[in-house]
Design an enzyme around this catalytic site. Structure first.
Site, PDB file in Angstrom:
ATOM      1  N   CYS A  68     -22.540 -45.839 -98.727  1.00  0.00           N
ATOM      2  CA  CYS A  68     -21.226 -46.119 -99.321  1.00  0.00           C
ATOM      3  C   CYS A  68     -21.279 -47.191-100.406  1.00  0.00           C
ATOM      4  O   CYS A  68     -20.327 -47.347-101.163  1.00  0.00           O
ATOM      5  CB  CYS A  68     -20.222 -46.512 -98.240  1.00  0.00           C
ATOM      6  SG  CYS A  68     -19.927 -45.197 -97.053  1.00  0.00           S
TER       7      CYS A  68
ATOM      8  N   HIS B  87     -14.500 -50.253-101.879  1.00  0.00           N
ATOM      9  CA  HIS B  87     -14.826 -48.987-101.227  1.00  0.00           C
ATOM     10  C   HIS B  87     -13.693 -48.652-100.246  1.00  0.00           C
ATOM     11  O   HIS B  87     -13.293 -49.490 -99.429  1.00  0.00           O
ATOM     12  CB  HIS B  87     -16.170 -49.112-100.515  1.00  0.00           C
ATOM     13  CG  HIS B  87     -16.437 -48.005 -99.556  1.00  0.00           C
ATOM     14  ND1 HIS B  87     -16.279 -46.679 -99.910  1.00  0.00           N
ATOM     15  CD2 HIS B  87     -16.830 -48.014 -98.259  1.00  0.00           C
ATOM     16  CE1 HIS B  87     -16.567 -45.932 -98.858  1.00  0.00           C
ATOM     17  NE2 HIS B  87     -16.902 -46.700 -97.853  1.00  0.00           N
TER      18      HIS B  87
ATOM     19  N   ASN C 282     -12.531 -41.607 -96.434  1.00  0.00           N
ATOM     20  CA  ASN C 282     -13.686 -42.360 -96.924  1.00  0.00           C
ATOM     21  C   ASN C 282     -14.645 -41.372 -97.600  1.00  0.00           C
ATOM     22  O   ASN C 282     -15.275 -40.567 -96.929  1.00  0.00           O
ATOM     23  CB  ASN C 282     -14.338 -43.061 -95.720  1.00  0.00           C
ATOM     24  CG  ASN C 282     -15.620 -43.790 -96.089  1.00  0.00           C
ATOM     25  OD1 ASN C 282     -16.174 -43.607 -97.164  1.00  0.00           O
ATOM     26  ND2 ASN C 282     -16.102 -44.617 -95.176  1.00  0.00           N
TER      27      ASN C 282
HETATM   28  N1  COA Z   1      -8.194 -39.934 -82.064  1.00  0.00           N
HETATM   29  C1  COA Z   1      -7.748 -40.406 -80.916  1.00  0.00           C
HETATM   30  N2  COA Z   1      -8.442 -41.270 -80.157  1.00  0.00           N
HETATM   31  C2  COA Z   1      -9.638 -41.681 -80.622  1.00  0.00           C
HETATM   32  C3  COA Z   1     -10.170 -41.214 -81.826  1.00  0.00           C
HETATM   33  C4  COA Z   1      -9.401 -40.296 -82.564  1.00  0.00           C
HETATM   34  N3  COA Z   1      -9.808 -39.800 -83.746  1.00  0.00           N
HETATM   35  N4  COA Z   1     -11.371 -41.788 -82.024  1.00  0.00           N
HETATM   36  C5  COA Z   1     -11.603 -42.577 -80.993  1.00  0.00           C
HETATM   37  N5  COA Z   1     -10.555 -42.517 -80.116  1.00  0.00           N
HETATM   38  C6  COA Z   1     -10.374 -43.228 -78.857  1.00  0.00           C
HETATM   39  C7  COA Z   1     -11.680 -43.606 -78.222  1.00  0.00           C
HETATM   40  O1  COA Z   1     -12.199 -42.536 -77.479  1.00  0.00           O
HETATM   41  C8  COA Z   1     -11.261 -44.750 -77.350  1.00  0.00           C
HETATM   42  O2  COA Z   1     -10.660 -44.239 -76.206  1.00  0.00           O
HETATM   43  P1  COA Z   1     -10.915 -44.924 -74.771  1.00  0.00           P
HETATM   44  O3  COA Z   1     -10.391 -46.320 -74.928  1.00  0.00           O
HETATM   45  O4  COA Z   1     -10.142 -44.049 -73.865  1.00  0.00           O
HETATM   46  O5  COA Z   1     -12.389 -44.896 -74.583  1.00  0.00           O
HETATM   47  C9  COA Z   1     -10.154 -45.438 -78.160  1.00  0.00           C
HETATM   48  O6  COA Z   1      -9.717 -44.453 -79.101  1.00  0.00           O
HETATM   49  C10 COA Z   1     -10.614 -46.661 -78.895  1.00  0.00           C
HETATM   50  O7  COA Z   1     -11.855 -46.378 -79.541  1.00  0.00           O
HETATM   51  P2  COA Z   1     -12.544 -47.410 -80.465  1.00  0.00           P
HETATM   52  O8  COA Z   1     -13.784 -46.809 -81.020  1.00  0.00           O
HETATM   53  O9  COA Z   1     -12.651 -48.717 -79.746  1.00  0.00           O
HETATM   54  O10 COA Z   1     -11.445 -47.531 -81.623  1.00  0.00           O
HETATM   55  P3  COA Z   1     -11.278 -48.616 -82.724  1.00  0.00           P
HETATM   56  O11 COA Z   1      -9.989 -49.289 -82.526  1.00  0.00           O
HETATM   57  O12 COA Z   1     -12.510 -49.437 -82.917  1.00  0.00           O
HETATM   58  O13 COA Z   1     -11.121 -47.688 -84.004  1.00  0.00           O
HETATM   59  C11 COA Z   1     -12.426 -47.000 -85.930  1.00  0.00           C
HETATM   60  C12 COA Z   1     -12.216 -46.870 -84.419  1.00  0.00           C
HETATM   61  C13 COA Z   1     -13.599 -46.126 -86.297  1.00  0.00           C
HETATM   62  C14 COA Z   1     -11.171 -46.524 -86.627  1.00  0.00           C
HETATM   63  C15 COA Z   1     -12.687 -48.488 -86.275  1.00  0.00           C
HETATM   64  O14 COA Z   1     -13.704 -49.016 -85.455  1.00  0.00           O
HETATM   65  C16 COA Z   1     -13.071 -48.660 -87.709  1.00  0.00           C
HETATM   66  O15 COA Z   1     -12.264 -48.500 -88.585  1.00  0.00           O
HETATM   67  N6  COA Z   1     -14.341 -49.019 -87.988  1.00  0.00           N
HETATM   68  C17 COA Z   1     -14.869 -49.104 -89.331  1.00  0.00           C
HETATM   69  C18 COA Z   1     -15.367 -47.745 -89.701  1.00  0.00           C
HETATM   70  C19 COA Z   1     -15.689 -47.582 -91.152  1.00  0.00           C
HETATM   71  O16 COA Z   1     -14.891 -47.873 -91.994  1.00  0.00           O
HETATM   72  N7  COA Z   1     -16.898 -47.087 -91.416  1.00  0.00           N
HETATM   73  C20 COA Z   1     -17.374 -46.781 -92.705  1.00  0.00           C
HETATM   74  C21 COA Z   1     -17.835 -48.007 -93.413  1.00  0.00           C
HETATM   75  S1  COA Z   1     -18.619 -47.574 -94.873  1.00  0.00           S
END
Ligand code: COA
Length: 331
Positions: free
Chosen positions: A115, A258, A288
C-alpha cells in the site's frame, strides 16, 4: 542562483472497474452488514475488476494523466507501476502498459511496496528527475487486490477494492520538496500474502514438501496491529517531512493519505492536531485500493478543481512490509 531541479506533477488520471459491489451485496457473500463495515472503516462500496486486468486499469489511468499533462506517450522517459497484484510476474505490468499506450522510448518496471507502493514509486521517480537522468516520468499505482482475497474471510474481504491512478512527473524548478521513507521487516507478519504459483512450484522435484508453495495466495492480516502501526507511524513521518522541509502545518492545504480506513485518518488528524477537513477521503466509494488509493484521490481532487497552483500537499502511504512514508510537494 539557479533553481534546484525537482519534479512537478503536471497531469493526473484514474480508472476504476465498472462493477460496483455495495456492503449490502457483500453481506450476501459473507456474514457482515453495512453498519459493521461502515462504522469501522468508512467504506460503503468498492469496485471489483470482474473483466479488467491490472494493466487495463493502469493503461487507462495513464492515458488520462498524459492527456491532462498534454504530453505524448513517446515523450515518456520512464514508466513505473506500483503494484502487488499484477496477474503476471513477468512481463511486468509496467511493460504491458508501455506496449498499450505506446510509450516506446520509456524504460519500464514494476515496484512493490504494497500500500506504500505509489508513494515509494513517486519518490523513486523524483530521485531520477533530480539526478538529471530523465525529464518525464509516468508513475502509476494499480491494483486488483480482489485476486488476493479469501472471499470467505469477512475480516479482510470487506476492506479492499480494485482501481488505478497515475501521475505525470516532469523535471521543474518547483514541485516535490522532500520525502521520508521507512520499512520494518521485523513486523512484516501482521499483513502477508504468499505467492501462489503452485503449478510450477509443485512440479519441482527438488522441493522438500514443507517448502512447497501454498495452493492459494490469500491476504492475511492482524487488523488491530496494522491499525495501531498506522495511527502511530503516519503522523510521525508527516512531522518528519514537515521538519525536513521547514514547513509549518498551517501551510498544508491537504494531507492525502492512503485510503485504508477512515478511523486511521481521523486518528492521524487528531495526533497531528489538524482539522479532519484537511484529510480528504474517498474510501467510502472505493475501499482500500492499496497502491492505487493516493493517485486515485489526487486525480479526484484535481478533477474537482480543488488543487490550486502553489498549494502544499503532504502525501503519506503505509502498508505491508511494514512500509510507510510521507512526501511534501507544491502543486
Ligand atoms: N462483519 C461483521 N463482523 C466482523 C467482520 C465483518 N466484516 N469482520 C470481523 N468481524 C467480527 C469478528 O469476527 C469479531 O467477532 P467476535 O468478537 O465475535 O470474535 C468482531 O467483529 C471484532 O473483530 P476485530 O477483528 O477485533 O475487529 P476490529 O474492531 O479490530 O475491526 C478492522 C477490524 C479490520 C476493521 C480493524 O482492525 C482495522 O481497521 N484495521 C486496520 C486494517 C487496515 O486498514 N489494513 C490495511 C492497511 S494498509
Amino acid at each position: 542562483m539557479a533553481e534546484q531541479r525537482t519534479g512537478r506533477i503536471t497531469g493526473t488520471g484514474s480508472c476504476v472497474p465498472d462493477l460496483c459491489i455495495t456492503n449490502e451485496r457483500l453481506s450476501e457473500v459473507v456474514d457482515t452488514s453495512d453498519a459493521w463495515i461502515y462504522s469501522r472503516t468508512g467504506i460503503h462500496r468498492r469496485r471489483i475488476a470482474a473483466d479488467e486486468t491490472v494493466a487495463d486499469l493502469a493503461a487507462e489511468a495513464a492515458k488520462s494523466a498524459m492527456e491532462k499533462a498534454k504530453i505524448l506517450p513517446e515523450e515518456i522517459d520512464l514508466l513505473l507501476v506500483a503494484t502487488c497484484s499484477g496477474e503476471m510476474l513477468f512481463p511486468g505490468t509496467a511493460c504491458q502498459v508501455q506496449a498499450r499506450i505506446g510509450a516506446v522510448r520509456a524504460a519500464a518496471f514494476d515496484m512493490n511496496a504494497a500500500c506504500s507502493g505509489f508513494l515509494f514509486a513517486l519518490g523513486t521517480a523524483w530521485a531520477y528527475l533530480k539526478s538529471g537522468l530523465y525529464e518525464k516520468i509516468l508513475v502509476i499505482g494499480a491494483e486488483k487486490l480482489s485476486r488476493l482475497l479469501d472471499w470467505g474471510d469477512r475480516s479482510t474481504c470487506v476492506l479492499f477494492g480494485d482501481g488505478a491512478g497515475a501521475v505525470v512527473l516532469e523535471a521543474d524548478g518547483k514541485g516535490i520538496m522532500g520525502m521520508v521513507q521507512h520499512a520494518d521487516g521485523n513486523k512484516g507478519q501482521v499483513l502477508t500474502c504468499p505467492e501462489g504459483h503452485e503449478t510450477a512450484g509443485s512440479s519441482n522435484p527438488f522441493l522438500r514438501k514443507t517448502e512447497r508453495i501454498p495452493n492459494i495466495s490469500s491476504l492475511e492480516m492482524e487488523g488491530q496491529e496494522v491499525f495501531k502501526f498506522a495511527v502511530k507511524q503516519v503522523p510521525r513521518c508527516i512531522e518528519e517531512v514537515l521538519a525536513q522541509t521547514g514547513t509549518a502545518k498551517e501551510e498544508i492545504r491537504y494531507y492525502i493519505l492512503h485510503q485504508a480506513n477512515s478511523r486511521i485518518l481521523s486518528g492521524a488528524a487528531k495526533r497531528l492536531q489538524e482539522p479532519e477537513g484537511k484529510f480528504p477521503m474517498n474510501m467510502e466509494e472505493y475501499g482500500n485500493t492499496s497502491a492505487a488509493s493516493i493517485p486515485l484521490l489526487l486525480d479526484e481532487l484535481n478533477r474537482e478543481g480543488k488543487l490550486q497552483r502553489g498549494d502544499k500537499l503532504v502525501l503519506s502511504g503505509f502498508g505491508a512490509g511494514l512500509t510507510w512514508g510521507a512526501l511534501l510537494l507544491e502543486w
